[in-house]
Scaffold this motif. Structure first.
Motif, mmCIF file in Angstrom:
data_model
loop_
_atom_site.group_PDB
_atom_site.id
_atom_site.type_symbol
_atom_site.label_atom_id
_atom_site.label_comp_id
_atom_site.label_asym_id
_atom_site.label_seq_id
_atom_site.Cartn_x
_atom_site.Cartn_y
_atom_site.Cartn_z
ATOM 1 N N SER A 116 0.824 -1.207 0.000
ATOM 2 C CA SER A 116 0.000 0.000 0.000
ATOM 3 C C SER A 116 0.862 1.262 0.000
ATOM 4 O O SER A 116 0.579 2.224 -0.727
ATOM 5 C CB SER A 116 -0.911 0.008 1.230
ATOM 6 N N ILE A 117 1.906 1.253 0.829
ATOM 7 C CA ILE A 117 2.762 2.436 0.945
ATOM 8 C C ILE A 117 3.508 2.690 -0.362
ATOM 9 O O ILE A 117 3.590 3.835 -0.836
ATOM 10 C CB ILE A 117 3.745 2.265 2.121
ATOM 11 N N THR A 118 4.036 1.620 -0.952
ATOM 12 C CA THR A 118 4.749 1.774 -2.224
ATOM 13 C C THR A 118 3.810 2.251 -3.327
ATOM 14 O O THR A 118 4.146 3.153 -4.109
ATOM 15 C CB THR A 118 5.406 0.436 -2.633
ATOM 16 N N LEU B 243 1.283 6.579 -6.795
ATOM 17 C CA LEU B 243 0.058 7.280 -7.188
ATOM 18 C C LEU B 243 0.080 8.762 -6.837
ATOM 19 O O LEU B 243 -0.668 9.552 -7.417
ATOM 20 C CB LEU B 243 -1.154 6.609 -6.529
ATOM 21 N N THR B 244 0.928 9.147 -5.864
ATOM 22 C CA THR B 244 1.034 10.561 -5.475
ATOM 23 C C THR B 244 2.297 11.214 -6.041
ATOM 24 O O THR B 244 2.678 12.300 -5.614
ATOM 25 C CB THR B 244 1.048 10.714 -3.938
ATOM 26 N N ILE C 220 6.037 12.205 -0.234
ATOM 27 C CA ILE C 220 6.385 11.522 1.009
ATOM 28 C C ILE C 220 5.562 12.037 2.187
ATOM 29 O O ILE C 220 5.136 11.262 3.053
ATOM 30 C CB ILE C 220 7.895 11.677 1.291
ATOM 31 N N ARG C 221 5.311 13.328 2.239
ATOM 32 C CA ARG C 221 4.552 13.909 3.351
ATOM 33 C C ARG C 221 3.138 13.328 3.420
ATOM 34 O O ARG C 221 2.665 12.942 4.490
ATOM 35 C CB ARG C 221 4.493 15.431 3.206
ATOM 36 N N LYS D 208 1.504 10.516 6.293
ATOM 37 C CA LYS D 208 0.267 10.722 7.035
ATOM 38 C C LYS D 208 -0.603 9.474 6.966
ATOM 39 O O LYS D 208 -1.232 9.069 7.947
ATOM 40 C CB LYS D 208 -0.505 11.918 6.459
ATOM 41 N N MET D 209 -0.646 8.872 5.787
ATOM 42 C CA MET D 209 -1.457 7.677 5.599
ATOM 43 C C MET D 209 -0.887 6.479 6.340
ATOM 44 O O MET D 209 -1.599 5.739 7.030
ATOM 45 C CB MET D 209 -1.567 7.368 4.099
ATOM 46 N N SER D 210 0.431 6.291 6.262
ATOM 47 C CA SER D 210 1.065 5.115 6.860
ATOM 48 C C SER D 210 1.292 5.263 8.359
ATOM 49 O O SER D 210 1.493 4.290 9.066
ATOM 50 C CB SER D 210 2.405 4.838 6.178
#
Length: 321
Positions: A272-274, A279-280, A284-285, A289-291
């Motif tokens: 998911s993080i990768t 996708l963004t 990284i910021r 926040k998501m991870s």
């Protein structure tokens, strides 16, 4: 000011109470996180279970604390050797840290005469592979879920995998969720994250909310303290799914999808993080926040691996000769 006289018998009783007080309770008393307290207790409990089988924890504790320096080092090294055959380096180091902390406290209180500082940690290389599954591979996993014959398992596992993917949850985070932690109208879940004392609300995308709600609709009216996801086999019907069960579930559907890579629930978090970084456009910021990683340097490792910087430079060097 007058000092109240404490009789000898009263003093002896107080002294005995202090001596008998569980060292583990004292050890975790200054730990702020409930999760950390639980981890310390579990890690120390496992040491006594594995190294003093068939003996109560109290007896095992006293036996251990009365060892000589030589005996304590020997049993500590044997414990480490046993763990090396089945645990990751990070898990070994966490257990050793808990054990050393217990011994350090006992030594300060005069309960033992040895230390374990000479039992060193395993070397850990963090995040060697952070790539996980690609988006296309995860689509195959979700397709495999739809081929499930059992309707309630199909609905449940679709909800679980979507939630793990869309919110990059850790397996202990999803395992701890109750029905009351899911707010379908607000499109959010309440998660107690790593090292946190207080749960936080996380936004959940519409598709994942619908998948979770579909599963709850099948189960009917439920008490709020009921686990959000439960087992449906005959033996474990209604029981909370454990962290290991989530990893087995991910592995099962990956195998059905023809994915041969070694996977677990945490692999899906890496995935998911990768994918989020892709996708963004490498924001990284936002992805941090998501991870919910506290250290931004961790996100740099994900981003570096995503770009194959090491491999690209190695290719250039190869072409130069």
């Amino acid at each position: 000011m007058q000092l109240q006289h404490v009789g000898t018998n009263t003093f002896d009783v107080v002294k005995d109470d202090i001596h008998q007080q569980n060292l583990i309770d004292l050890l975790v008393a200054d730990k702020r996180s409930t999760q950390t307290k639980r981890a310390y207790r579990n890690d120390i409990k496992m040491f006594f279970i594995e190294m003093f089988p068939g003996v109560s924890e109290g007896v095992a504790m006293e036996t251990f604390l009365n060892l000589t320096q030589y005996e304590a080092i020997v049993i500590g090294l044997r414990y480490k050797e046993q763990m090396q055959n089945r645990l990751t380096s990070a898990s070994i180091n966490r257990r050793l840290s808990a054990l050393r902390s217990l011994v350090s406290l006992a030594r300060k209180l005069g309960r033992c005469s040895f230390h374990l500082v000479d039992i060193k940690n395993e070397k850990v290389k963090s995040y060697r592979d952070t790539s996980g599954l690609t988006v296309d591979q995860f689509k195959l996993v979700l397709f495999a879920v739809q081929q499930q014959d059992d309707e309630i398992l199909k609905i449940r596992d679709n909800a679980i995998l979507r939630l793990l993917w869309s919110n990059a949850l850790r397996r202990f985070e999803i395992a701890a969720l109750n029905v009351k932690d899911f707010d379908s109208l607000g499109k959010r879940i309440k998660v107690l994250g790593k090292g946190q004392d207080t749960p936080e609300w996380l936004e959940v995308p519409t598709g994942t909310v619908a998948a979770i709600q579909a599963y709850l609709n099948l189960r009917g009216l439920l008490p709020l303290d009921t686990p959000l996801f439960v087992a449906h086999d005959f033996k474990n019907q209604g029981h909370r799914l454990t962290g290991d069960m989530y990893s087995k579930l991910v592995k099962k559907y990956c195998e059905r999808s023809g994915i041969t890579k070694r996977v677990s629930a945490h692999t899906l978090r890496h995935s998911s993080i990768t994918a989020a970084l892709d996708l963004t456009d490498g924001n990284i910021r936002k992805v941090q926040k998501m991870s919910r990683h506290k250290d931004p340097r961790t996100m740099m490792i994900y981003d570096d691996n995503r770009h194959r910087h090491q491999g690209e430079v190695a290719d250039l060097l190869d072409l130069a000769i």
